[in-house]
Design an enzyme around this catalytic site. Structure first.
Site, PDB file in Angstrom:
ATOM      1  N   GLY A 199     -18.561  17.164  24.347  1.00  0.00           N
ATOM      2  CA  GLY A 199     -19.839  16.943  23.662  1.00  0.00           C
ATOM      3  C   GLY A 199     -21.003  17.341  24.529  1.00  0.00           C
ATOM      4  O   GLY A 199     -20.818  17.971  25.570  1.00  0.00           O
ATOM      5  N   ASN A 200     -22.196  17.015  24.091  1.00  0.00           N
ATOM      6  CA  ASN A 200     -23.376  17.312  24.908  1.00  0.00           C
ATOM      7  C   ASN A 200     -24.372  16.162  24.805  1.00  0.00           C
ATOM      8  O   ASN A 200     -24.168  15.222  24.029  1.00  0.00           O
ATOM      9  CB  ASN A 200     -23.989  18.662  24.502  1.00  0.00           C
ATOM     10  N   ARG A 201     -25.451  16.265  25.577  1.00  0.00           N
ATOM     11  CA  ARG A 201     -26.337  15.117  25.732  1.00  0.00           C
ATOM     12  C   ARG A 201     -27.485  15.056  24.722  1.00  0.00           C
ATOM     13  O   ARG A 201     -28.400  14.254  24.884  1.00  0.00           O
ATOM     14  CB  ARG A 201     -26.922  15.125  27.151  1.00  0.00           C
ATOM     15  N   SER A 202     -27.467  15.877  23.710  1.00  0.00           N
ATOM     16  CA  SER A 202     -28.592  15.854  22.762  1.00  0.00           C
ATOM     17  C   SER A 202     -28.739  14.472  22.127  1.00  0.00           C
ATOM     18  O   SER A 202     -27.776  13.905  21.611  1.00  0.00           O
ATOM     19  CB  SER A 202     -28.354  16.904  21.674  1.00  0.00           C
ATOM     20  N   ALA A 266     -27.759  20.510  18.646  1.00  0.00           N
ATOM     21  CA  ALA A 266     -27.085  21.276  19.689  1.00  0.00           C
ATOM     22  C   ALA A 266     -25.602  21.323  19.332  1.00  0.00           C
ATOM     23  O   ALA A 266     -24.834  20.416  19.685  1.00  0.00           O
ATOM     24  CB  ALA A 266     -27.288  20.599  21.043  1.00  0.00           C
TER      25      ALA A 266
END
Ligand code: CTP
Length: 400
Positions: A199-202, A266
């Protein structure tokens, strides 16, 4: 105010309005006074309160209140009140006020789900919106009885924020009224097994600010949220997704009838080639697993290059750092062309990420060559400038 149990929540809204320096005249219907009495409204507003046209007739209140107002907020707005407003009835002081108001009008509905979804209410809400009123979408949750569903009055803070935005624009018809817009927000997750994901930090904050501002400016908003833990904005339809494939399907479906799509999410560019049905265990021989990835669809590229709706405005985001191939703006211009969108909102992330921060600064680039610098400010302030640019392109579309 019309007659709903949510009337008690409006005390908080009234307090916010008066404490921020506004002069408020409370105009309840007779049934609203069954829930909270005139004494409460008179004390909180510091003004006399009446629900019918026969009090102080010499001051002609049935036309004066509407004519003098800078903004009318109807909260709670019942199904009955919206039906009367849609048909131009004027049988009490509130409906007379609505007929004489030349200012913006915000309706904050509260009713049971069946009433909100009834074709009669749906048609009345559409009529009010067509005329330029802002009808906030009710919130979901516990209703009067034991039932839950869509129909709760949005929080006082949400109604207040929308009212302040409408008031600051000061136009009788909000500029995005009648427009359908889609905003994506958050970051997608690509599962490796039932418990692990890439995943990502958005945080979703920028996308949620865009959705909130668009709703306040009168748009019908679909917010496609990937793994965001923020409260649903009032006045907005929220569709929850997890993976880039789900985001793709939701955006493509919503884009087919949208006047604008803003891709603030994102999405993960890659996903594991296969997802293990069981939790992946550590190997007994100490070897590490190798994860094979395959590419996800580029949603922005697809909706911009295969446009199904003529004249729709498509907006992308890009978080860039400069590199050996060029500056942040060189790379962003190339991305704008490659993606085929109309506007690209560029964040220079060389000095640190904007993820989770309430602030943002950006440059908005247009396929028509424009470049707008938006200095550091709140994500809501950036959202306003983005919608200004989108609205300018709608106007161009109309005059073309
Ligand atoms: N985007 C998208 N689908 C993807 C990846 C990105 O729609 N699979 C959208 C994002 O929502 C954003 C824009 O494309 O609006 C730019 O995202 P970015 O990650 O900068 O684009 P990439 O094509 O992944 O570019 P890069 O090669 O620089 O990572």
């Amino acid at each position: 105010m019309s007659g709903g149990i949510a009337a008690y929540k409006v005390c908080e809204l009234l307090r916010r309005l008066t404490e921020s320096g506004h002069d408020v005249t409370v105009v309840p219907t007779a049934s609203a006074l069954e829930f909270v009495g005139a004494a409460t409204w008179a004390a909180l507003s510091g003004r006399p309160v009446s629900s019918e046209v026969w009090t102080d007739v010499h001051a002609v209140p049935h036309v004066r209140i509407g004519q003098d107002a800078d903004l009318v907020i109807v909260a709670p707005a019942t199904a009955d009140l919206m039906a009367r407003a849609a048909h131009g009835l004027a049988d009490d002081l509130l409906t007379n006020t609505l007929l004489t108001a030349g200012c913006p009008v915000v309706f904050a509905p509260a009713m049971h789900t069946e009433m909100w979804e009834h074709p009669a209410t749906v048609a009345n809400v559409a009529t009010l919106r067509e005329r330029g009123a802002v009808v906030i979408e009710p919130a979901e949750g516990r209703l009067t009885g034991k039932d839950t569903g869509k129909g709760r009055l949005p929080e006082a803070s949400e109604i207040f924020d929308i009212a302040m935005d409408v008031l600051s624009r000061g136009v009788a018809r909000p500029d995005l009224a009648g427009r359908r817009v889609v905003v994506s927000a958050g970051g997608t997750r690509e599962y490796l097994d039932p418990v692990r994901f890439l995943g990502n930090r958005s945080s979703g904050l920028q996308g949620y600010a865009l959705a909130r501002v668009a709703a306040a400016r009168g748009a019908e908003v679909t917010l496609i949220a990937a793994n965001v833990s923020l409260p649903d904005p009032a006045g907005v339809k929220v569709v929850a997704v997890e993976t880039t494939a789900e985001l793709h399907d939701a955006v493509v479906a919503a884009a087919s009838s949208a006047d604008a799509v803003v891709m603030a999410a994102a999405p993960a560019d890659f996903r594991p080639t296969s997802v293990s049905e069981d939790k992946i265990k550590k190997a007994t021989d100490g070897t590490s697993p190798v994860i094979e990835l395959e590419q996800n669809p580029d949603i922005l590229h697809q909706i911009a290059h295969h446009r199904v709706r003529e004249g729709a405005v498509i907006v992308g985001f890009a978080a860039e750092t400069g590199d050996a191939d060029g500056s942040v703006l060189d790379l962003a211009r190339a991305k704008l062309t490659r993606k085929g969108c109309d506007l690209l909102v560029v964040n220079d992330v060389s000095g640190g990420a904007v993820f989770g921060s309430p602030d943002n600064e950006a440059v908005i680039l247009g396929a028509d060559g424009i470049s707008v610098d938006v200095p550091r400010g709140t994500k809501a302030a950036l959202a306003q400038v983005i919608w200004d640019e989108v609205a300018r392109r709608f106007d161009r579309d109309v005059t073309a």
